[in-house]
Design an enzyme around this catalytic site. Structure first.
Site, short mmCIF file in Angstrom:
data_model
loop_
_atom_site.label_atom_id
_atom_site.label_comp_id
_atom_site.label_asym_id
_atom_site.label_seq_id
_atom_site.Cartn_x
_atom_site.Cartn_y
_atom_site.Cartn_z
N ASP A 42 -15.39 42.47 92.99
CA ASP A 42 -16.28 42.19 91.86
C ASP A 42 -16.04 40.76 91.35
O ASP A 42 -15.03 40.50 90.70
CB ASP A 42 -16.04 43.19 90.72
CG ASP A 42 -17.07 43.02 89.61
OD1 ASP A 42 -18.20 43.52 89.78
OD2 ASP A 42 -16.76 42.37 88.61
N GLU A 44 -16.63 37.38 89.06
CA GLU A 44 -17.17 36.86 87.80
C GLU A 44 -17.53 35.40 88.04
O GLU A 44 -16.93 34.74 88.90
CB GLU A 44 -16.16 36.99 86.64
CG GLU A 44 -15.72 38.41 86.36
CD GLU A 44 -16.83 39.40 86.09
OE1 GLU A 44 -17.86 39.02 85.51
OE2 GLU A 44 -16.67 40.58 86.47
N ASP A 140 -22.99 40.32 94.22
CA ASP A 140 -21.75 39.65 94.64
C ASP A 140 -21.84 39.10 96.07
O ASP A 140 -21.53 37.92 96.30
CB ASP A 140 -20.57 40.64 94.56
CG ASP A 140 -20.37 41.17 93.15
OD1 ASP A 140 -19.51 40.67 92.43
OD2 ASP A 140 -21.12 42.09 92.76
N HIS A 197 -16.63 43.45 82.44
CA HIS A 197 -16.95 42.09 82.91
C HIS A 197 -15.72 41.24 83.19
O HIS A 197 -15.87 40.04 83.42
CB HIS A 197 -17.91 41.34 81.96
CG HIS A 197 -19.23 42.01 81.79
ND1 HIS A 197 -20.06 42.31 82.87
CD2 HIS A 197 -19.88 42.46 80.69
CE1 HIS A 197 -21.15 42.90 82.42
NE2 HIS A 197 -21.07 43.02 81.11
N ASP A 202 -13.11 45.48 86.31
CA ASP A 202 -14.32 46.06 86.91
C ASP A 202 -13.99 46.69 88.26
O ASP A 202 -14.46 47.80 88.58
CB ASP A 202 -15.41 44.99 87.08
CG ASP A 202 -16.08 44.62 85.75
OD1 ASP A 202 -15.81 45.28 84.73
OD2 ASP A 202 -16.87 43.64 85.74
#
Ligand code: AMP
Ligand code: MG
Ligand code: MG
Length: 227
Positions: A42, A44, A140, A197, A202
């Site tokens: 995941d 960011e 992603d 987030h 996550d």
């Protein structure tokens, strides 16, 4: 297993283990999978409130190696990434992700982190193993990784071109397409841990959803690939 470096992420990992014990009580319907490991990923990235940051860049790169039989996390890859084009995070981004300016300042640029990731894939996962990336949505690996690699003139690693979007497994098992992680967790009566987030948190929550779906007899197969 190797624990993440910061003490901040240690607490969710303990909660993950507690959640694991609770779920162990309900694993009778599990079926064999076609993979040795699930790699829960995941990213960011830089962002702002209702404005697009161009180019958008990855700032956190976490991946959990989950054993496809036991659903235990066996290894963790976790690096913060220093953005090249917009090195100062917006307040919006810091509030959304909980990632601090210091964390990205102390990170490496993306090419170094991708190289570290490749090393982890070879040494801690093994390219000869059967593994499947698991994400929450397609952004992603369909959008962010290809655009970040293009920005840096790098090839997307071949092994990152196929994945399973956990929202699709959730839809198959429950008959409902849920937009977000929180609503999937609510639907499965799971408690959310950590900061929504924050990439590492996550990943832990996606791994919890993965295991809950496995306990209901879900078979995990790729849902998308790119060339
Ligand atoms: P997520 O994996 O859902 O935490 O989000 C991945 C990235 O998408 C974040 O790091 C942000 O760059 C962007 N993002 C997610 N939610 C928002 C939002 N509400 N507003 C702006 N950007 C967002
Ligand atoms: Mg995400
Ligand atoms: Mg996230």
């Amino acid at each position: 297993m190797r624990l993440p470096l910061t003490s901040r992420v240690w607490i969710p990992l303990q909660l993950f283990k507690l959640n694991f014990k609770i779920q162990q009580a309900n694993m009778s319907t599990r079926i064999p999978q076609s993979f040795d490991y699930f790699l829960v990923l995941d990213f960011e990235a830089t962002c702002d409130n209702k404005k697009k940051i161009e180019p958008q860049e990855i700032i956190e790169f976490p991946v959990l190696k989950v054993n496809a039989e036991t659903y235990e996390v066996e290894s963790v890859f976790h690096h913060f990434v220093k953005p090249r084009y917009h090195p100062t995070l917006t307040n919006f981004c810091m509030n959304l992700t909980s990632i601090t300016q210091t964390e990205v300042d102390d990170g490496e640029l993306f090419p170094v982190v991708l190289q570290e990731f490749d090393k982890w894939m070879k040494e801690d996962v093994g390219l000869g193993k059967q593994f499947l990336f698991i994400t929450c949505g397609d952004w992603d690996l369909k959008t962010m990784l290809p655009s970040q690699c293009a920005l840096e003139n790098l090839q997307v690693p071949q092994y990152c071109k196929k994945w399973l979007n956990i929202k699709k497994s959730y839809a198959v098992m429950t008959g409902e397409y849920n937009k977000g992680m929180i609503s999937m967790m609510r639907g499965l009566q799971l408690s959310h841990t950590g900061h929504l987030h924050r990439g590492f948190d996550d990943c832990l929550n996606i791994a919890i959803i993965l295991r809950a779906l496995a306990n209901r007899g879900c078979k995990f197969l790729p849902t998308m690939s790119i060339s």
